[in-house]
Design an enzyme around this catalytic site. Structure first.
Site, PDB file in Angstrom:
ATOM      1  N   ASP A 494       1.412  -1.136   0.007  1.00 35.96           N
ATOM      2  CA  ASP A 494      -0.216   0.347   0.324  1.00 35.96           C
ATOM      3  C   ASP A 494       1.041   1.501  -0.346  1.00 35.96           C
ATOM      4  O   ASP A 494       2.326   1.305   0.644  1.00 35.96           O
ATOM      5  CB  ASP A 494      -0.474   0.626   1.296  1.00 35.96           C
ATOM      6  CG  ASP A 494      -1.422   1.104   0.877  1.00 35.96           C
ATOM      7  OD1 ASP A 494      -2.241   1.523   0.318  1.00 35.96           O
ATOM      8  OD2 ASP A 494      -1.604   1.412   2.333  1.00 35.96           O
ATOM      9  N   THR A 496       0.197   5.005   1.074  1.00 40.84           N
ATOM     10  CA  THR A 496       0.031   6.144   1.973  1.00 40.84           C
ATOM     11  C   THR A 496      -0.153   5.406   3.068  1.00 40.84           C
ATOM     12  O   THR A 496      -0.723   4.174   3.903  1.00 40.84           O
ATOM     13  CB  THR A 496      -1.575   6.636   2.158  1.00 40.84           C
ATOM     14  OG1 THR A 496      -1.968   7.110   0.819  1.00 40.84           O
ATOM     15  CG2 THR A 496      -1.210   8.145   3.242  1.00 40.84           C
ATOM     16  N   ARG A 681       0.355  15.301  -3.851  1.00 40.61           N
ATOM     17  CA  ARG A 681      -1.243  15.036  -3.288  1.00 40.61           C
ATOM     18  C   ARG A 681      -2.128  16.071  -3.887  1.00 40.61           C
ATOM     19  O   ARG A 681      -2.077  17.470  -3.261  1.00 40.61           O
ATOM     20  CB  ARG A 681      -1.343  14.137  -1.997  1.00 40.61           C
ATOM     21  CG  ARG A 681      -2.641  13.888  -1.952  1.00 40.61           C
ATOM     22  CD  ARG A 681      -2.999  12.425  -2.228  1.00 40.61           C
ATOM     23  NE  ARG A 681      -4.715  11.881  -1.946  1.00 40.61           N
ATOM     24  CZ  ARG A 681      -4.806  11.596  -0.710  1.00 40.61           C
ATOM     25  NH1 ARG A 681      -3.766  10.770   0.173  1.00 40.61           N
ATOM     26  NH2 ARG A 681      -6.411  10.828  -0.444  1.00 40.61           N
ATOM     27  N   ASP A 747      -4.217   6.022  -4.783  1.00 42.09           N
ATOM     28  CA  ASP A 747      -4.011   7.649  -4.928  1.00 42.09           C
ATOM     29  C   ASP A 747      -3.958   8.131  -6.470  1.00 42.09           C
ATOM     30  O   ASP A 747      -4.400   7.174  -6.801  1.00 42.09           O
ATOM     31  CB  ASP A 747      -2.680   7.756  -4.195  1.00 42.09           C
ATOM     32  CG  ASP A 747      -2.662   9.612  -3.574  1.00 42.09           C
ATOM     33  OD1 ASP A 747      -3.406  10.889  -4.515  1.00 42.09           O
ATOM     34  OD2 ASP A 747      -1.613   9.314  -3.177  1.00 42.09           O
ATOM     35  N   ASP A 879      -0.745  -1.124   5.917  1.00 34.52           N
ATOM     36  CA  ASP A 879      -1.255  -0.405   7.640  1.00 34.52           C
ATOM     37  C   ASP A 879      -3.113  -0.729   7.917  1.00 34.52           C
ATOM     38  O   ASP A 879      -3.619  -0.442   9.159  1.00 34.52           O
ATOM     39  CB  ASP A 879      -2.407   0.989   7.282  1.00 34.52           C
ATOM     40  CG  ASP A 879      -2.879   1.945   5.789  1.00 34.52           C
ATOM     41  OD1 ASP A 879      -3.001   1.052   4.959  1.00 34.52           O
ATOM     42  OD2 ASP A 879      -2.771   3.273   6.274  1.00 34.52           O
ATOM     43  N   GLY A 880      -3.377  -1.358   6.925  1.00 39.27           N
ATOM     44  CA  GLY A 880      -4.641  -2.393   7.590  1.00 39.27           C
ATOM     45  C   GLY A 880      -5.915  -1.295   7.633  1.00 39.27           C
ATOM     46  O   GLY A 880      -7.692  -2.131   7.052  1.00 39.27           O
ATOM     47  N   ALA A 881      -6.271  -0.359   6.389  1.00 40.25           N
ATOM     48  CA  ALA A 881      -7.384   0.497   6.603  1.00 40.25           C
ATOM     49  C   ALA A 881      -7.700   0.070   5.291  1.00 40.25           C
ATOM     50  O   ALA A 881      -9.116  -0.178   5.809  1.00 40.25           O
ATOM     51  CB  ALA A 881      -7.142   2.203   5.949  1.00 40.25           C
ATOM     52  N   ASN A 882      -8.002   0.152   4.144  1.00 37.41           N
ATOM     53  CA  ASN A 882      -8.182  -1.203   3.662  1.00 37.41           C
ATOM     54  C   ASN A 882      -7.451  -1.713   2.902  1.00 37.41           C
ATOM     55  O   ASN A 882      -8.132  -2.522   1.489  1.00 37.41           O
ATOM     56  CB  ASN A 882      -8.560   0.085   1.249  1.00 37.41           C
ATOM     57  CG  ASN A 882      -8.939   1.710   2.979  1.00 37.41           C
ATOM     58  OD1 ASN A 882     -10.224   1.298   2.897  1.00 37.41           O
ATOM     59  ND2 ASN A 882      -8.150   2.819   2.073  1.00 37.41           N
ATOM     60  N   ASP A 883      -7.169  -2.531   3.257  1.00 38.53           N
ATOM     61  CA  ASP A 883      -6.056  -3.419   2.684  1.00 38.53           C
ATOM     62  C   ASP A 883      -6.741  -4.957   3.559  1.00 38.53           C
ATOM     63  O   ASP A 883      -6.223  -6.413   3.199  1.00 38.53           O
ATOM     64  CB  ASP A 883      -5.229  -3.197   3.278  1.00 38.53           C
ATOM     65  CG  ASP A 883      -4.207  -1.875   2.733  1.00 38.53           C
ATOM     66  OD1 ASP A 883      -4.910  -2.245   1.345  1.00 38.53           O
ATOM     67  OD2 ASP A 883      -3.074  -1.455   3.403  1.00 38.53           O
TER      68      ASP A 883
END
Length: 1247
Positions: A494, A496, A681, A747, A879-883
């Site tokens: 990932d 970000t 960004r 992104d 980082d676990g957010a969307n993964d």
């Protein structure tokens, strides 16, 4: 329907299964009963281990409708079998959402005599039913109930309210008042209690399940056999080991169950306020909730006990339990009108309006006279949290070639045991041995060949690796996957928070004025900008909230808002209740904006204060950020203004498309590319003044599509996302280790490409080709445009160095330079189009694509599956957010988030950068090589012992009880457990360890050592019989006296005659030779570089080897009567002892030379050369192996010798790479277009 045809349930889902129906068959059950009695229960065990045989052996085929027992088989690569019992329940309707007459429903429920239903409705007993209840067949599998459906003639799952395909508008109109108690009771029949029940099994149940493992049954058989032979000591040692192993296993399993139970049980049962229609609200337990219930969310928040769609009010929720993202998320109510409301409710599409089970509602926003309400959508194991718990409770088996090969290898050992079994019987019959002895000795050879300590020894290496990983801050919940990490050849990252820093810094703003861009400005908080729409948009277009006085929300929103210097004020509960219709959240500039010089002037001060309120902005409505739409918007009213304004922010390409074209500067594309190429960004802002006639109530019901159109472009916000300092070094290390790296991000494409270049994933001389795919539209087929990006630095010197390095790696044929100097970049939209309309190109793109931008969470998972389909072993680091999905799907998922969502990943790192990845791969490689070493050693141990026993059987002898005990405990266990302690090698090397035991070099290694052991045992066995002093040993034999050394030892004349014939010269000779052989193969197999530290760094192993060698040499050269008596060895002449020393030294030397010369130098070269390919580094390996110098002349000859010359690569991605080298049209030329209809002729045949 043909009864022998299976049906598919859960079609297209991860847990898709085939199902067959069966009915009990009396004559089959009688036969099985007889067979069980005759086999002493072994047949019953076999049917327990093999559910397919168990069902087919006791039942006959029937239709699913009439089935009493079901046979289930998963349709994935594992093809697991399960059996399930069909139950019948009585209910007043067939489906949970059937429209039933409530009166008759109540009567049916009240008078129902079925015990399961009447148990729930005890209060209704004594009334009579006027209608006969319906019989419903169902079965339960993995905590999910499947109900029979007569229409589709198959079983189906009832997940929740989504099953009836209800639109958002009808959720408001038909489901917002709540359910009656009767209807709730009826639905509970189907959905059961709303709880995620993790039952902790009793120790007795766990013990029975563990003991019925085939391996422990085999051990039990061995122990009984040894006890019959009076081998009590060894039998006791094995029982002791087994008890420790079972106890440890039970403790670990019980602990995991308790931990999971405690994690799930926390806040799982709470009291909730439930609407019962007619505005009646009653208190109930959360376990009583069913889909369709309406619950009230309290103002101070709660832990959600179910999945529910918000229909009134707004909630601020912490979803870290599910997503790993600790940032609070704002949830708004479901759209009730417009196009959005007409869509069918879908939990994934409407997740911004859905409260998920297990998540924490921190705050609610409610308006005068209205409670914050939500409709229950799913309950129990159907919820998102329930699905997560199910995936932990019922994980898929680890599919790793090592384990499959281990079983094959054990089968080979069983085959060898079979040969020994037959040999023993034939030999014993020829020598007229009693029948009892024949049975015992022939079965004994089987227990010798299959080593009982193998699983414990194999597990030791993984346990040690897990302990070393814990020391470097990597925690593992799936230890079996450590070995799999050793085979990783591709890692997806990932962007970000993983490759780059989590937070963004506001670099500057660039406003659009008069259809062109103003110069960039670094300070958005300066006084001259306070009253501009641009700053008003920055200050109001966000989802920030105050929690305990602190601003909280998305980090990007926080940076943007803080950049304005404005203040956010939220209404208190009292203010909300007093003001009608709404007291909005207000943002305003700080009061210190008043110039200090004028603060003492009353006139100026009054003027400033009267002007200040005109900048105060109330946020009337929010449309939350949607990753699918890539934008968010708000409707606001400026204090004192009669009209409302809409502000929008989002991805620049999306925002520009929603604006009036004349307001978008002509240099928009060039300006955007300038920033994104530099890795910034970029977020675009837009504004629209709404009509004065729009009231607050009308705004609340408007769809976002009506508001987010005809906007005026305001400008760009430029955010800087810094690359973490460890990133570039780690990626360089992975590239040098022949491990491919990919970026998968949500992104912007150009930003992602820029970051890929900056961190070294794409190097300066390498070209990036953007595959821009468009779906079919207006009779035009789908198409892909191939856009070549400009190279920032094109250096001829770089290209030359790459060519040289490619030659150094030693490819079979010269790879054209262009093949190694390009990467594809694919957006999420293009990825969706290509997978649907260009399936022939998916493998080609997957082979060379390095950047995947604007990827949705489910697309990340899909990408991992595509890469695995071409036989990559894929790692995923996020980082676990969307993964979460991709972390679970990958062969090894590494989460950098320590939050509860890391449950989805097998590995969690406490360090928040990617330096954990090389550490994990190094430990994985070390653990994998350790597994090979231990397996080979244990296989050789059993074969060496088998050879000794087989030779001794030929003279009707055997090894003694204490000889077995010494070999198995003092040598084998100590060596097996200490040889696993070698730590990982300090750097990642270019080679990868093999994944298969059934490979040429490994089999050759084992076979050469077996032949060596056989040769020297037979040599010693025959030589001792040729000695002049040799005779059939008796207690009166005195062979020691013929020794020239004069070391004469008196024989143990008092010993009775050995009826088992243990004490003889052949036994003693083979015991000495075989003992040294165990140590020799242990040292030979205990490999160090390039994957593990050398064995001399493993002090426990070295001390064990030195200690055992010293002890064995000592008792062989200087016999001690007490030890000789204990080990049942006899005294032999000193000359023969010296001869034995020579034999064991020559044996060890031959073993060592064969392993080093034949396996390490000759055969490994073929394997490692086969492993290189499209992932080959374009730089020389960091450390040359000793064999490199012989590569140029040795490789061609060896390839020819072992028929490897024109052999195709074993893995699919290498085959694809070879075909692409011969494809003149690949990669496509710049700016060319590939149409879906042209594909068969334009491209090569599907790969």
């Amino acid at each position: 329907m043909k009864t022998r045809e299976g049906k598919i349930i859960n079609q297209g889902l991860e847990d898709e299964m085939e199902v067959w129906g069966y009915q009990p068959c009396l004559w089959k059950m009688v036969l099985v009963g007889v067979g069980t009695v005759c086999s002493g229960g072994l047949l019953l065990l076999l049917l327990y281990w093999l559910p397919e045989w168990g069902v087919k052996g006791t039942c006959t085929h029937t239709s699913l409708r009439d089935a009493h027992t079901l046979l289930l088989r998963t349709t994935d690569e594992f093809s697991q079998w399960f059996r399930a019992r069909v139950h019948v329940m009585l209910a007043p309707g067939r489906k949970p959402f059937d429209s039933l007459d409530l009166q008759s429903t109540a009567e049916m429920l009240n008078g129902d005599s079925d015990c399961r239903i009447s148990a729930v409705h005890e209060q209704h007993h004594g009334k009579f039913a006027h209608t006969q209840p319906v019989q419903i067949h169902y079965f339960t599998h993995h905590s999910t109930k499947y109900y029979w459906n007569d229409v589709i003639q198959n079983f189906e799952i009832y997940k929740g309210l989504e099953d009836v395909k209800v639109s958002c508008a009808s959720v408001h109109s038909d489901h917002s008042s709540g359910l009656s108690k009767t209807l709730q009771d009826y639905r509970m029949l189907f959905f059961g209690d709303n709880e995620i029940a993790v039952r902790v099994p009793s120790l007795f149940k766990l013990l029975i399940k563990e003991v019925l493992n085939p391996f422990y049954i085999f051990q039990l058989f061995s122990v009984i056999l040894w006890s019959i032979e009076d081998y009590y000591y060894y039998a006791t040692a094995i029982v002791f080991m087994s008890v420790i192993s079972i106890a440890t296993s039970l403790y670990t399993i019980k602990k995991q169950y308790v931990m999971l139970h405690d994690m799930v049980a926390t806040h799982s049962v709470v009291r909730v306020s439930v609407c019962r229609g007619n505005k009646d609200i009653e208190q109930a337990m959360s376990t009583e909730l069913v889909p369709g219930d309406v619950i009230v969310i309290p103002a101070n928040g709660m832990i959600l006990p179910c999945d529910a769609a918000l229909i009134h009010g707004t909630c601020i929720v912490n979803e870290s339990m599910l997503t790993g993202e600790s940032v609070p998320v704002t949830k708004t109510s479901l759209p009730s009108s417009g196009d959005d409301a007409a869509q069918s409710y879908n939990m994934e599409e409407h997740k911004r309006h859905t409260l998920f089970c297990g998540t924490h509602v921190i705050q609610t926003r409610f308006y005068a006279g209205e409670l914050v309400k939500a409709v229950v959508i799913r309950t129990g194991f159907s919820t998102e949290k329930g699905q997560l718990v199910r995936s932990i409770l019922y994980p898929k088996p680890t599919d790793f070639k090592l384990y499959r090969d281990a079983y094959l290898f054990l089968l080979c050992l069983v085959g060898v045991a079979g040969i020994g079994f037959i040999y023993t019987i034939v030999l014993s019959i020829m020598n007229k041995v009693p029948a009892k002895t024949i049975i015992i000795e022939s079965l004994d050879i089987v227990t010798i060949t299959v080593p009982p300590a193998l699983p414990a020894a194999m597990t030791a290496g993984i346990v040690y690796a897990q302990r070393r990983l814990r020391r470097v801050g990597i925690f593992c919940i799936s230890p079996q996957r450590i070995n799999m990490c050793g085979q990783l050849n591709l890692v997806c990252f990932d962007k970000t928070g993983t490759l780059t820093e989590d937070g963004l810094d506001l670099w500057g703003i660039q406003r659009a004025e008069d259809d062109r861009f103003s110069p960039p400005e670094s300070d958005a908080a300066k006084e001259s900008l306070v009253d501009t729409p641009f700053v008003a948009c920055m200050a109001s277009c966000h989802s920030l909230t105050k929690i305990e006085g602190e601003l909280s929300g998305d980090p990007l929103d926080l940076k943007m808002f803080n950049g304005t210097g404005w203040i956010l004020e939220e209404p208190t509960e009292e203010e909300t209740a007093l003001h009608n219709p709404i007291m909005p959240t207000v943002v305003r500039p700080p009061k210190h904006n008043v110039p200090e010089a004028n603060q003492n002037n009353p006139l100026t001060q009054n003027m400033e204060l009267s002007e200040l309120p005109s900048c105060e902005i109330g946020i009337v409505r929010q449309f939350p950020f949607s990753s699918a739409l890539q934008r968010m918007s708000v409707v606001v009213r400026k204090l004192g203004e009669r009209h409302m304004d809409a502000y929008l922010k989002g991805a620049p390409e999306v925002v520009a498309g929603l604006c009036k074209q004349h307001t978008v500067p002509q240099s928009f594309t060039e300006t955007l590319e300038t920033y994104t190429r530099q890795g910034f960004r970029v977020i675009a802002l837009a504004h629209r003044q709404l009509e004065s006639k729009l009231s607050w109530h009308k705004v609340q019901s408007l769809s976002r599509d009506l508001i987010e159109t005809n906007m005026e472009f305001l400008g760009l916000i430029i955010m800087q996302n810094k690359i973490k300092e460890q990133t570039a070094g780690v990626l360089r290390e992975l590239r040098q280790a022949n491990i491919r790296t990919l970026m998968v991000t949500g992104d912007n494409m150009l930003t992602a490409i820029s970051v890929a270049r900056d961190c070294g994933m794409v190097r300066a001389h390498e070209r990036v080709i953007i595959a821009d795919a468009v779906p079919p539209k207006d009779l035009h087929p789908a198409k892909i445009t191939w856009n070549y990006t400009e190279n920032p630095k094109q250096d001829i010197k770089d290209n030359q160095s790459v060519e040289i390095h490619l030659e150094e790696v030693g490819y079979h044929k010269q790879v054209p330079q262009q093949e190694q100097s390009y990467h594809f970049a694919v957006s999420g939209r293009a990825f969706a189009v290509i997978t649907e309309h260009f399936p022939q190109l998916v493998q080609k793109l997957a082979l060379r694509a390095t950047v995947f931008a604007r990827m949705a969470p489910d697309q990340k998972t899909q990408l991992v599956e595509v890469l695995q389909s071409i036989e990559y072993t894929v790692g995923m680091c996020g980082d676990g957010a969307n993964d979460c999905g991709a972390l679970k799907r990958a062969n090894s998922g590494i989460s950098l988030s320590e939050l509860e969502a890391s449950v989805a990943a097998p590995f969690t790192s406490s360090t928040s950068n990617i330096s954990c990845v090389p550490n994990l791969i190094r430990e994985g490689r070390a653990a994998l090589i350790t597994s090979f070493c231990v397996f080979k050693f244990m296989a050789l141990y059993s074969i060496i012992q088998y050879l000794s026993v087989t030779l001794l059987y030929s003279i009707l002898s055997n090894l003694g009880d204490f000889q077995f005990l010494f070999i198995d405990i003092a040598i084998i266990l100590i060596i097996a457990f200490t040889m696993s302690l070698n730590p990982a090698w300090k750097e990642l090397v270019w080679q990868r360890p093999p994944s298969s035991l059934i490979s040429g070099p490994l089999l050759c290694s084992v076979l050469t050592q077996i032949l060596t052991s056989l040769l020297f045992q037979v040599l010693a066995f025959l030589l001792v019989r040729q000695q002049s002093w040799y005779e059939t040993w008796t207690p009166q034999s005195d062979a020691c006296n013929v020794s020239r050394s004069g070391l004469s030892l008196s024989p143990n004349v008092s010993s009775p005659h050995d009826h088992k014939n243990i004490k003889n010269y052949e036994n003693t000779t083979l015991f000495y030779v075989s003992s040294f052989q165990y140590l020799a193969v242990a040292i030979v197999f205990s490999k160090g570089k390039p994957f593990r530290q050398p064995s001399y760094r493993n002090w426990p192993f070295m001390l064990s080897c030195i200690g055992l060698y010293t002890f064995l040499f000592f008792i062989m050269l200087y016999p001690v009567p007490a030890i000789d008596s204990f080990l049942e060895i006899v005294c032999v002449p000193h000359d023969w002892r010296v001869t034995l020393v020579i034999i064991v030294i020559v044996n060890a030397s031959v073993s060592f030379m064969l392993e080093i010369l034949l396996v390490d130098i000759i055969l490994w070269r073929l394997v490692f050369r086969g492993n290189q390919g499209v992932n080959g580094p374009t730089e020389p390996p960091s450390a040359d192996t000793p064999q490199e110098a012989n590569s140029r002349w040795g490789s061609p000859f060896l390839s020819w010798l072992f028929c490897q010359k024109n052999k195709p690569p074993k893995v699919l991605y290498m085959n694809v790479a070879l075909k692409l080298q011969e494809d003149a049209d690949w990669p496509p030329s710049p700016s060319t277009v590939t149409y879906a209809s042209d594909l068969p002729s334009h491209n090569s045949a599907p790969l």
